[in-house]
Design a protein around this motif. Structure first.
Motif, PDB file in Angstrom:
ATOM      1  N   LEU A  42       0.821  -1.215   0.000  1.00 33.57           N
ATOM      2  CA  LEU A  42       0.000   0.000   0.000  1.00 33.57           C
ATOM      3  C   LEU A  42       0.859   1.273   0.000  1.00 33.57           C
ATOM      4  O   LEU A  42       2.091   1.196  -0.044  1.00 33.57           O
ATOM      5  CB  LEU A  42      -0.984  -0.054   1.177  1.00 33.57           C
ATOM      6  CG  LEU A  42      -2.329  -0.744   0.830  1.00 33.57           C
ATOM      7  CD1 LEU A  42      -2.155  -2.162   0.350  1.00 33.57           C
ATOM      8  CD2 LEU A  42      -3.277  -0.732   2.010  1.00 33.57           C
ATOM      9  N   SER A  43       0.194   2.425   0.080  1.00 38.24           N
ATOM     10  CA  SER A  43       0.896   3.685  -0.216  1.00 38.24           C
ATOM     11  C   SER A  43       2.067   3.991   0.712  1.00 38.24           C
ATOM     12  O   SER A  43       3.163   4.319   0.250  1.00 38.24           O
ATOM     13  CB  SER A  43      -0.096   4.852  -0.209  1.00 38.24           C
ATOM     14  OG  SER A  43      -0.760   4.936   1.036  1.00 38.24           O
ATOM     15  N   THR A  81      -7.443   2.340  -6.679  1.00 42.74           N
ATOM     16  CA  THR A  81      -7.534   3.137  -5.449  1.00 42.74           C
ATOM     17  C   THR A  81      -7.663   4.624  -5.755  1.00 42.74           C
ATOM     18  O   THR A  81      -7.286   5.079  -6.852  1.00 42.74           O
ATOM     19  CB  THR A  81      -6.251   2.900  -4.614  1.00 42.74           C
ATOM     20  OG1 THR A  81      -6.080   3.958  -3.661  1.00 42.74           O
ATOM     21  CG2 THR A  81      -4.995   2.892  -5.462  1.00 42.74           C
ATOM     22  N   ILE A  82      -8.129   5.379  -4.773  1.00 45.30           N
ATOM     23  CA  ILE A  82      -8.066   6.841  -4.864  1.00 45.30           C
ATOM     24  C   ILE A  82      -6.615   7.289  -5.096  1.00 45.30           C
ATOM     25  O   ILE A  82      -6.372   8.346  -5.663  1.00 45.30           O
ATOM     26  CB  ILE A  82      -8.617   7.528  -3.587  1.00 45.30           C
ATOM     27  CG1 ILE A  82      -8.006   6.914  -2.304  1.00 45.30           C
ATOM     28  CG2 ILE A  82     -10.121   7.455  -3.539  1.00 45.30           C
ATOM     29  CD1 ILE A  82      -8.367   7.635  -1.013  1.00 45.30           C
ATOM     30  N   TYR A 141       2.949   3.343  -5.294  1.00 42.37           N
ATOM     31  CA  TYR A 141       1.656   2.657  -5.193  1.00 42.37           C
ATOM     32  C   TYR A 141       0.705   3.169  -6.281  1.00 42.37           C
ATOM     33  O   TYR A 141       0.112   2.390  -7.032  1.00 42.37           O
ATOM     34  CB  TYR A 141       1.083   2.920  -3.796  1.00 42.37           C
ATOM     35  CG  TYR A 141      -0.272   2.328  -3.510  1.00 42.37           C
ATOM     36  CD1 TYR A 141      -0.512   0.966  -3.614  1.00 42.37           C
ATOM     37  CD2 TYR A 141      -1.330   3.146  -3.077  1.00 42.37           C
ATOM     38  CE1 TYR A 141      -1.756   0.423  -3.306  1.00 42.37           C
ATOM     39  CE2 TYR A 141      -2.567   2.613  -2.760  1.00 42.37           C
ATOM     40  CZ  TYR A 141      -2.775   1.249  -2.879  1.00 42.37           C
ATOM     41  OH  TYR A 141      -4.013   0.714  -2.569  1.00 42.37           O
ATOM     42  N   PRO A 176     -12.058   3.656  -2.254  1.00 44.05           N
ATOM     43  CA  PRO A 176     -11.631   4.700  -1.303  1.00 44.05           C
ATOM     44  C   PRO A 176     -10.833   4.040  -0.166  1.00 44.05           C
ATOM     45  O   PRO A 176     -10.594   2.824  -0.206  1.00 44.05           O
ATOM     46  CB  PRO A 176     -12.951   5.259  -0.780  1.00 44.05           C
ATOM     47  CG  PRO A 176     -14.023   4.704  -1.649  1.00 44.05           C
ATOM     48  CD  PRO A 176     -13.499   3.428  -2.217  1.00 44.05           C
ATOM     49  N   GLY A 177     -10.453   4.784   0.869  1.00 43.42           N
ATOM     50  CA  GLY A 177      -9.852   4.178   2.055  1.00 43.42           C
ATOM     51  C   GLY A 177     -10.886   3.287   2.721  1.00 43.42           C
ATOM     52  O   GLY A 177     -12.020   3.714   2.954  1.00 43.42           O
ATOM     53  N   GLY A 191      -1.230   1.956   4.943  1.00 43.45           N
ATOM     54  CA  GLY A 191      -1.661   2.976   3.983  1.00 43.45           C
ATOM     55  C   GLY A 191      -1.775   4.351   4.620  1.00 43.45           C
ATOM     56  O   GLY A 191      -1.500   4.527   5.818  1.00 43.45           O
ATOM     57  N   THR A 192      -2.208   5.305   3.815  1.00 40.94           N
ATOM     58  CA  THR A 192      -2.367   6.690   4.263  1.00 40.94           C
ATOM     59  C   THR A 192      -3.677   6.869   5.029  1.00 40.94           C
ATOM     60  O   THR A 192      -3.801   7.742   5.876  1.00 40.94           O
ATOM     61  CB  THR A 192      -2.329   7.599   3.017  1.00 40.94           C
ATOM     62  OG1 THR A 192      -1.095   7.340   2.345  1.00 40.94           O
ATOM     63  CG2 THR A 192      -2.428   9.062   3.372  1.00 40.94           C
ATOM     64  N   THR A 193      -4.665   6.018   4.719  1.00 42.13           N
ATOM     65  CA  THR A 193      -5.986   6.155   5.342  1.00 42.13           C
ATOM     66  C   THR A 193      -6.116   5.320   6.624  1.00 42.13           C
ATOM     67  O   THR A 193      -7.194   5.260   7.212  1.00 42.13           O
ATOM     68  CB  THR A 193      -7.105   5.744   4.349  1.00 42.13           C
ATOM     69  OG1 THR A 193      -6.876   4.383   3.941  1.00 42.13           O
ATOM     70  CG2 THR A 193      -7.120   6.633   3.123  1.00 42.13           C
ATOM     71  N   TRP A 215      -4.275  13.410  -3.015  1.00 44.83           N
ATOM     72  CA  TRP A 215      -5.346  12.465  -3.374  1.00 44.83           C
ATOM     73  C   TRP A 215      -6.702  13.175  -3.486  1.00 44.83           C
ATOM     74  O   TRP A 215      -6.886  14.279  -2.948  1.00 44.83           O
ATOM     75  CB  TRP A 215      -5.441  11.366  -2.313  1.00 44.83           C
ATOM     76  CG  TRP A 215      -4.388  10.298  -2.456  1.00 44.83           C
ATOM     77  CD1 TRP A 215      -3.374  10.254  -3.366  1.00 44.83           C
ATOM     78  CD2 TRP A 215      -4.253   9.116  -1.649  1.00 44.83           C
ATOM     79  NE1 TRP A 215      -2.619   9.118  -3.170  1.00 44.83           N
ATOM     80  CE2 TRP A 215      -3.134   8.404  -2.133  1.00 44.83           C
ATOM     81  CE3 TRP A 215      -4.961   8.583  -0.565  1.00 44.83           C
ATOM     82  CZ2 TRP A 215      -2.709   7.188  -1.574  1.00 44.83           C
ATOM     83  CZ3 TRP A 215      -4.542   7.381  -0.015  1.00 44.83           C
ATOM     84  CH2 TRP A 215      -3.439   6.690  -0.521  1.00 44.83           C
TER      85      TRP A 215
HETATM   86  C1  LIG Z   1      -6.589   4.227  -0.119  1.00 40.97           C
HETATM   87  C2  LIG Z   1      -5.628   3.129  -0.247  1.00 40.97           C
HETATM   88  O1  LIG Z   1      -5.379   2.681  -1.334  1.00 40.97           O
HETATM   89  C3  LIG Z   1      -4.948   2.593   0.950  1.00 40.97           C
HETATM   90  N1  LIG Z   1      -5.818   2.489   2.070  1.00 40.97           N
HETATM   91  C4  LIG Z   1      -3.791   3.500   1.315  1.00 40.97           C
HETATM   92  O2  LIG Z   1      -4.024   4.419   2.110  1.00 40.97           O
HETATM   93  O3  LIG Z   1      -2.691   3.295   0.769  1.00 40.97           O
END
Ligand SMILES: CC(=O)[C@H](N)C(=O)O
Ligand SMILES: NC(=O)C1=CN([C@@H]2O[C@H](COP(=O)(O)OP(=O)(O)OC[C@H]3O[C@@H](n4cnc5c(N)ncnc54)[C@H](O)[C@@H]3O)[C@@H](O)[C@H]2O)C=CC1
Length: 375
Positions: free
Chosen positions: A134-135, A172-173, A197, A225-226, A237-239, A333
């Protein structure tokens, strides 16, 4: 009707569908029975191996199935298609309850031959490709993210094309970047992500659509989305903050947030995400005017989420300690996602908005922690 002829017919139909690049249909149909990868056996080189009849249950393989989403998806699909028709796979050791809940197999998506063997021996007809970095973890290990998210995807695409599989790959977003329209973000717009990512997911979208047009691969992709879940942990991830807050709120009453309070991102409860995945996989091909769709549910900032959680847990204390990498990613994003094409084409509709999400998460985590205290 022989399978190759049937597939050619399906591919022709797909190529004539709106938005399908009809001007290249003659070339594409001529090549539909060729395998994209040179394989040693001539019998592997066309779509003969497995045919999926709409009356049969699909035989599903989920890669990267021990992450945040795979176990829940396996549960949903097993309920619908039967326990033994859904195989979870990963490179990690499954927890006991997962191991006993249905078929599990070791599969490293970087091992092409092993993957092919699994598909052939188990007569797989649908492949859900969840393996990824993931990110945030991707930025921490770019070489591995490139291998898993790009080289691994190439293996998946080739195997899916060779064996006539229906293939789902989530995007993904994060497949959008600072030059994309962010509020709202439509399906088709500039995509110049600044993370490995995001770059790998744009690559996956484009390669999947290319294989669809070029080889007739039944590629389906949703930009998630997250995702917020109570009984599975996010993978870096970021979320992730939007999951962690619930655990910390219930267990300690304190939460340190790594994104700024006004960072708005699209989010979705896991049940909506998994249902969307099932719905797009079951959607008749003729309803899909595109092969990659945004799906949306809600959009909130940390501050808005905190306020909603504090309606239930007024004593929750929140501090902010910004993670520069994650903040930089989040700022590039989408803030809101436009999913009108998914709504119009195959009837997508989310069920959970912020209040229902918060109630559901707190109920689940609260009852789990009561059970843990009682034991
Ligand atoms: C939104 C995603 O793809 C994932 N949760 C992330 O934050 O990397
Ligand atoms: N969870 C989310 O918020 C979102 C997820 N997605 C996508 O959905 C998919 C699933 O996401 P999560 O379950 O959250 O991911 P996760 O990070 O929790 O799990 C990924 C899994 O891939 C496995 N994996 C890593 N390298 C592998 C390899 N070489 N071979 C086989 N498996 C390997 C890991 O062991 C892990 O179990 C990913 O493709 C992700 O990009 C998209 C948008 C949002």
């Amino acid at each position: 009707m022989p399978v190759v002829r049937a597939l050619t017919k399906v591919a022709k139909k797909a190529l004539l569908a709106p938005g399908c690049g009809c001007q290249i249909s003659a070339v594409a149909v001529r090549h539909v029975s060729f395998s994209p990868r040179q394989v040693t056996s001539a019998s592997d080189a066309s779509f003969h191996s497995v045919s999926f009849s709409e009356t049969d249950h699909p035989k599903v393989l989920i890669t990267g199935g021990l992450g945040q989403l795979g176990v829940g998806l396996a549960k949903l699909l097993r309920k619908r298609y039967g326990k033994n028709n859904v195989i979870l796979s990963d490179i990690r050791k499954p927890p006991t309850h997962v191991f006993h809940s249905g078929p599990f197999i070791y599969s490293d998506i970087l091992d092409y031959k092993n993957l092919r063997e699994i598909v052939v021996n188990n007569r797989i007809t649908w492949l859900v490709h969840y393996s990824a970095l993931l990110s945030a973890v991707g930025e921490a290990n770019v070489a591995l993210a490139r291998a898993v998210n790009i080289t691994g995807l190439h293996n998946i695409l080739d195997i899916a094309a060779e064996h006539g599989l229906r293939l789902f790959v989530p995007s993904t977003i994060g497949a959008f970047g600072p030059t994309s329209p962010r509020n709202p973000t439509p399906d088709l717009c500039v995509q110049r992500p600044r993370t490995i990512y995001g770059v790998s997911k744009v690559h996956a979208e484009l390669m999947g659509e290319y294989y669809h047009h070029r080889y007739g691969l039944d590629f389906r992709c949703l930009r998630y989305p997250g995702i917020i879940s109570a009984d599975s942990q996010p993978g870096g991830g970021t979320t992730d903050y939007a999951v962690q807050i619930f655990h910390d709120a219930v267990k300690t009453g304190k939460f340190e947030c790594n994104l700024k309070p006004d960072t708005r991102l699209p989010m979705m409860y896991i049940d909506d995400c998994l249902r969307a995945t099932l719905e797009v996989m079951e959607a008749p091909a003729e309803t899909l005017s595109m092969r990659t769709y945004n799906i949306n549910a809600m959009s909130f900032t940390p501050d808005e989420l905190v306020q909603e959680v504090q309606k239930q847990l007024p004593d929750l204390q929140v501090t902010y300690n910004i993670d520069a990498v994650r903040q930089g990613i989040a700022d590039s994003w989408p803030m809101n996602f436009d999913d009108s094409n998914a709504q119009n084409d195959w009837g997508w509709k989310h069920e959970y908005d912020l209040p229902e999400l918060v109630q559901t998460m707190l109920n689940f985590i609260g009852s789990e922690s009561q059970i843990a205290h009682a034991n």
